[in-house]
Design a protein around this motif. Structure first.
Motif, PDB file in Angstrom:
ATOM      1  N   PHE A  44      62.488 -12.118 -22.858  1.00 25.56           N
ATOM      2  CA  PHE A  44      61.713 -13.279 -22.702  1.00 25.56           C
ATOM      3  C   PHE A  44      62.118 -14.308 -23.576  1.00 25.56           C
ATOM      4  N   GLU A  45      62.606 -15.616 -23.184  1.00 28.52           N
ATOM      5  CA  GLU A  45      62.873 -16.561 -23.852  1.00 28.52           C
ATOM      6  C   GLU A  45      61.930 -17.851 -23.497  1.00 28.52           C
ATOM      7  N   LEU A  46      61.489 -18.437 -24.329  1.00 31.75           N
ATOM      8  CA  LEU A  46      60.769 -19.492 -24.224  1.00 31.75           C
ATOM      9  C   LEU A  46      61.630 -20.862 -23.654  1.00 31.75           C
ATOM     10  N   ARG A  47      60.789 -21.231 -22.302  1.00 36.99           N
ATOM     11  CA  ARG A  47      61.477 -22.303 -21.510  1.00 36.99           C
ATOM     12  C   ARG A  47      61.590 -23.689 -22.261  1.00 36.99           C
ATOM     13  N   GLU A  48      62.297 -24.635 -21.870  1.00 35.95           N
ATOM     14  CA  GLU A  48      62.471 -25.855 -22.768  1.00 35.95           C
ATOM     15  C   GLU A  48      61.406 -26.638 -22.393  1.00 35.95           C
ATOM     16  N   ASP A  49      60.508 -26.664 -21.296  1.00 37.09           N
ATOM     17  CA  ASP A  49      59.504 -27.408 -20.578  1.00 37.09           C
ATOM     18  C   ASP A  49      58.015 -26.809 -21.460  1.00 37.09           C
ATOM     19  N   ALA A  50      57.959 -25.766 -21.887  1.00 40.65           N
ATOM     20  CA  ALA A  50      56.871 -25.294 -22.412  1.00 40.65           C
ATOM     21  C   ALA A  50      56.212 -25.877 -23.787  1.00 40.65           C
ATOM     22  N   THR A  51      55.085 -26.223 -23.959  1.00 40.67           N
ATOM     23  CA  THR A  51      54.625 -26.885 -25.134  1.00 40.67           C
ATOM     24  C   THR A  51      53.853 -26.260 -26.116  1.00 40.67           C
ATOM     25  N   CYS A  52      53.595 -24.748 -25.803  1.00 37.90           N
ATOM     26  CA  CYS A  52      52.834 -23.871 -26.463  1.00 37.90           C
ATOM     27  C   CYS A  52      53.615 -22.535 -26.469  1.00 37.90           C
ATOM     28  N   ASP A  53      53.527 -21.667 -27.454  1.00 35.17           N
ATOM     29  CA  ASP A  53      54.209 -20.262 -27.196  1.00 35.17           C
ATOM     30  C   ASP A  53      53.198 -19.173 -27.586  1.00 35.17           C
ATOM     31  N   TYR A  54      51.889 -19.518 -27.385  1.00 36.40           N
ATOM     32  CA  TYR A  54      50.712 -18.537 -27.858  1.00 36.40           C
ATOM     33  C   TYR A  54      50.731 -17.515 -26.822  1.00 36.40           C
ATOM     34  N   ARG A  55      50.378 -16.386 -27.190  1.00 37.07           N
ATOM     35  CA  ARG A  55      50.523 -15.118 -26.314  1.00 37.07           C
ATOM     36  C   ARG A  55      49.858 -13.784 -26.997  1.00 37.07           C
ATOM     37  N   ILE A  56      49.077 -12.899 -26.215  1.00 37.25           N
ATOM     38  CA  ILE A  56      48.498 -11.817 -26.940  1.00 37.25           C
ATOM     39  C   ILE A  56      48.866 -10.794 -25.954  1.00 37.25           C
ATOM     40  N   TRP A  57      49.634  -9.827 -26.085  1.00 39.57           N
ATOM     41  CA  TRP A  57      50.050  -8.369 -25.311  1.00 39.57           C
ATOM     42  C   TRP A  57      48.889  -7.645 -25.233  1.00 39.57           C
ATOM     43  N   GLN A  58      48.631  -7.097 -24.053  1.00 45.11           N
ATOM     44  CA  GLN A  58      47.343  -6.345 -24.177  1.00 45.11           C
ATOM     45  C   GLN A  58      47.497  -4.995 -24.803  1.00 45.11           C
ATOM     46  N   ASN A  59      48.781  -4.550 -25.084  1.00 42.01           N
ATOM     47  CA  ASN A  59      49.109  -3.339 -25.828  1.00 42.01           C
ATOM     48  C   ASN A  59      49.406  -3.680 -27.185  1.00 42.01           C
ATOM     49  N   ALA A  60      49.228  -4.800 -27.991  1.00 42.44           N
ATOM     50  CA  ALA A  60      49.527  -5.160 -29.053  1.00 42.44           C
ATOM     51  C   ALA A  60      49.217  -4.231 -30.257  1.00 42.44           C
ATOM     52  N   LEU A  61      47.800  -3.487 -29.933  1.00 44.92           N
ATOM     53  CA  LEU A  61      47.338  -2.554 -30.868  1.00 44.92           C
ATOM     54  C   LEU A  61      47.342  -1.107 -30.513  1.00 44.92           C
ATOM     55  N   SER A  62      48.378  -0.983 -29.576  1.00 42.27           N
ATOM     56  CA  SER A  62      48.525   0.580 -29.107  1.00 42.27           C
ATOM     57  C   SER A  62      48.965   1.458 -29.941  1.00 42.27           C
ATOM     58  N   ARG A  63      49.606   1.212 -31.089  1.00 40.39           N
ATOM     59  CA  ARG A  63      49.865   2.324 -32.090  1.00 40.39           C
ATOM     60  C   ARG A  63      48.631   2.622 -32.782  1.00 40.39           C
ATOM     61  N   TYR A  64      47.742   1.906 -32.650  1.00 43.19           N
ATOM     62  CA  TYR A  64      46.312   2.284 -33.192  1.00 43.19           C
ATOM     63  C   TYR A  64      45.347   2.755 -32.161  1.00 43.19           C
ATOM     64  N   GLY A  65      45.926   3.127 -30.829  1.00 42.90           N
ATOM     65  CA  GLY A  65      45.076   3.668 -29.934  1.00 42.90           C
ATOM     66  C   GLY A  65      44.074   2.746 -29.248  1.00 42.90           C
ATOM     67  N   LYS A  66      44.500   1.523 -29.380  1.00 43.81           N
ATOM     68  CA  LYS A  66      43.457   0.442 -28.956  1.00 43.81           C
ATOM     69  C   LYS A  66      44.406  -0.521 -28.037  1.00 43.81           C
ATOM     70  N   TRP A  67      43.955  -0.847 -26.633  1.00 48.46           N
ATOM     71  CA  TRP A  67      44.353  -1.781 -25.536  1.00 48.46           C
ATOM     72  C   TRP A  67      43.212  -2.604 -25.657  1.00 48.46           C
ATOM     73  N   LEU A  68      43.816  -4.088 -25.606  1.00 52.23           N
ATOM     74  CA  LEU A  68      42.938  -5.280 -25.647  1.00 52.23           C
ATOM     75  C   LEU A  68      42.338  -5.761 -24.278  1.00 52.23           C
TER      76      LEU A  68
END
Length: 114
Positions: A44-68
């Motif tokens: 996924f690439e940020l589009r030119e019309d985007a003004t913010c790029d902040y995101r959190i994936w649900q599985n960001a901590l999955s290697r530690y056994g945690k889904w947000l």
């Protein structure tokens, strides 16, 4: 569904988006001002019309056994910090421990290792 105000832009809200990555369905908690495009559904690439790029994936901590979940994201957005239970599989045993996570502009969330 909106979970809270974006911590990195003036008028954005964090909303829930359903994504499929490598055949698995996951939630993406992203700013309403963040828009991505994808040709193959994997990169996924940020589009030119985007003004913010902040995101959190649900599985960001999955290697530690945690889904947000929704409740944890709401609390994290309002308090900027949250204590979570993680799991380590060190030496063939499961070890549960607590750590604090904080918002991170680049990775979504980061663990405070102290």
């Amino acid at each position: 569904m909106q979970l809270g105000k974006c911590p990195y832009c003036a008028d954005g809200m964090i909303e829930v988006r359903d994504k499929e990555v490598r055949g698995k369905k996951v939630k993406l908690y992203a700013c309403t001002n963040a828009q991505w495009s994808s040709e193959d559904g994997e990169m996924f690439e940020l589009r030119e019309d985007a003004t913010c790029d902040y995101r959190i994936w649900q599985n960001a901590l999955s290697r530690y056994g945690k889904w947000l979940g929704y409740k944890e994201i709401r609390e994290l957005l309002s308090n900027q910090e949250l204590e979570v239970q993680l799991v380590s599989k060190k030496y063939g045993k499961k070890i549960n421990y607590s750590k604090h996570i904080v918002l991170d502009r680049e990775y979504g969330v980061s663990i405070l290792w102290e």
